[in-house]
Structure formats: C-alpha cells, structure tokens
Design a protein around this motif. Structure first.
Motif, PDB file in Angstrom:
ATOM      1  N   ILE A   1      17.608 -17.367 -14.076  1.00 56.26           N
ATOM      2  CA  ILE A   1      17.752 -16.576 -12.859  1.00 56.26           C
ATOM      3  C   ILE A   1      16.441 -15.842 -12.590  1.00 56.26           C
ATOM      4  CG2 ILE A   1      19.078 -14.779 -11.706  1.00 56.26           C
ATOM      5  CD1 ILE A   1      20.720 -17.264 -12.388  1.00 56.26           C
ATOM      6  N   ASN A   2      15.871 -16.037 -11.393  1.00 57.63           N
ATOM      7  CA  ASN A   2      14.607 -15.396 -11.033  1.00 57.63           C
ATOM      8  C   ASN A   2      14.801 -14.173 -10.151  1.00 57.63           C
ATOM      9  OD1 ASN A   2      13.168 -17.332 -12.429  1.00 57.63           O
ATOM     10  ND2 ASN A   2      13.012 -18.660 -10.658  1.00 57.63           N
ATOM     11  N   LYS A   3      15.524 -14.346  -9.044  1.00 53.77           N
ATOM     12  CA  LYS A   3      15.675 -13.261  -8.077  1.00 53.77           C
ATOM     13  C   LYS A   3      17.114 -13.165  -7.604  1.00 53.77           C
ATOM     14  CE  LYS A   3      11.093 -13.940  -6.106  1.00 53.77           C
ATOM     15  NZ  LYS A   3      10.371 -14.384  -4.918  1.00 53.77           N
ATOM     16  N   ILE A   4      17.517 -11.925  -7.282  1.00 58.72           N
ATOM     17  CA  ILE A   4      18.796 -11.664  -6.646  1.00 58.72           C
ATOM     18  C   ILE A   4      18.490 -11.002  -5.307  1.00 58.72           C
ATOM     19  CG2 ILE A   4      20.992 -10.450  -6.794  1.00 58.72           C
ATOM     20  CD1 ILE A   4      20.657 -10.522  -9.857  1.00 58.72           C
ATOM     21  N   PHE A   5      18.968 -11.602  -4.224  1.00 56.79           N
ATOM     22  CA  PHE A   5      18.740 -11.066  -2.885  1.00 56.79           C
ATOM     23  C   PHE A   5      20.011 -10.386  -2.387  1.00 56.79           C
ATOM     24  CE2 PHE A   5      15.710 -14.515  -3.264  1.00 56.79           C
ATOM     25  CZ  PHE A   5      14.564 -13.975  -2.711  1.00 56.79           C
ATOM     26  N   ASN A   6      19.868  -9.247  -1.694  1.00 53.64           N
ATOM     27  CA  ASN A   6      21.031  -8.572  -1.133  1.00 53.64           C
ATOM     28  C   ASN A   6      21.405  -9.194   0.203  1.00 53.64           C
ATOM     29  OD1 ASN A   6      19.089  -7.547   0.577  1.00 53.64           O
ATOM     30  ND2 ASN A   6      19.144  -5.497  -0.275  1.00 53.64           N
ATOM     31  N   LYS A   7      22.428  -8.654   0.861  1.00 57.53           N
ATOM     32  CA  LYS A   7      22.936  -9.268   2.092  1.00 57.53           C
ATOM     33  C   LYS A   7      21.970  -9.157   3.258  1.00 57.53           C
ATOM     34  CE  LYS A   7      25.658  -5.246   3.369  1.00 57.53           C
ATOM     35  NZ  LYS A   7      27.009  -4.775   3.603  1.00 57.53           N
ATOM     36  N   ASP A   8      21.010  -8.218   3.195  1.00 60.64           N
ATOM     37  CA  ASP A   8      20.025  -8.068   4.258  1.00 60.64           C
ATOM     38  C   ASP A   8      18.830  -8.994   4.081  1.00 60.64           C
ATOM     39  OD1 ASP A   8      21.617  -6.020   5.254  1.00 60.64           O
ATOM     40  OD2 ASP A   8      20.624  -4.526   3.987  1.00 60.64           O
TER      41      ASP A   8
END
Length: 120
Positions: A98-105
């Motif tokens: 896992i590299n990145k987690i993006f939020n809903k925006d």
C-alpha cells in the motif's frame, strides 16, 4: 494512525500506508493498481464510513509479486469400498504494498515515507 478498509477478492482488509498484504490474485499487467472500493477510512481524530463505499476515495498500491500458496491436499476415502481419491490445490495470490490512501476529496490522506521522500 491512519487506516482504510478496502474490499478486494470478496474479502475486506484494514490497511495502512506501507502495509504488505497477500490478497487474491489480481489480473493486472501494470505494477500500480488502485482500489476504488473503500468502505471506510480514518485516523485518531475520526472515521469516515461509506454506504457501502465512499465515493471518490481510493487506495493506491503496487504489486510486488504474483505467486501460488503451498499445496493443500484433499483426500477422500470411503470405508470398506476400496475407494479413495487424492487431490491437491494451490491458490494463487498477489503480494501488494500500500502506497497512498486518498480521501473522498481526492487529497492524500496517508502515504508511505518513501513516497514523501521522492516528492521533495
């Protein structure tokens, strides 16, 4: 501690940035993959839960390798009939990081320390 709950291969996984997971095999020729089925994400301050998914949130990962698990032997025997059957199965899997987690925006919610270093 930031985390996300994703769904892949019919299963749900709680992941953090820089986690390494063994999931069902992902048929993909590219190294980078995205999981758009994010059920929830959050940190110590709060949590965002989807109904059932969070629209716009995603998790970015890289495939480390594809492989097969150890052999599981299936042995069936019927007593007193001299009937038996031996079979084996090796489940395929993908090892991902896992590299990145993006939020809903669309903003970065969490990322690995290696990703931060390459940005600078």
């Amino acid at each position: 501690m930031t985390f996300a709950v994703i769904q892949t291969g019919g299963k749900q996984y709680k992941v953090k940035a820089s986690d390494i997971l063994k999931v069902e095999k992902i048929e993909n020729t590219k190294k980078k993959i995205e999981f758009n089925d994010v059920l929830a994400y959050g940190d110590d301050n709060g949590i965002e839960v989807g109904v059932p998914f969070i629209k716009g949130a995603k998790v970015e990962a890289t495939i480390i390798k594809n492989g097969k698990n150890r052999t599981v032997l299936i042995f069936k025997k019927r007593r007193r009939q001299n009937s038996r059957r031996k079979n084996g199965h090796r489940q395929q899997y993908s090892l991902i990081k896992i590299n990145k987690i993006f939020n809903k925006d669309g903003g970065i919610f969490a990322e690995t320390s290696e990703e931060k270093k390459t940005k600078k």
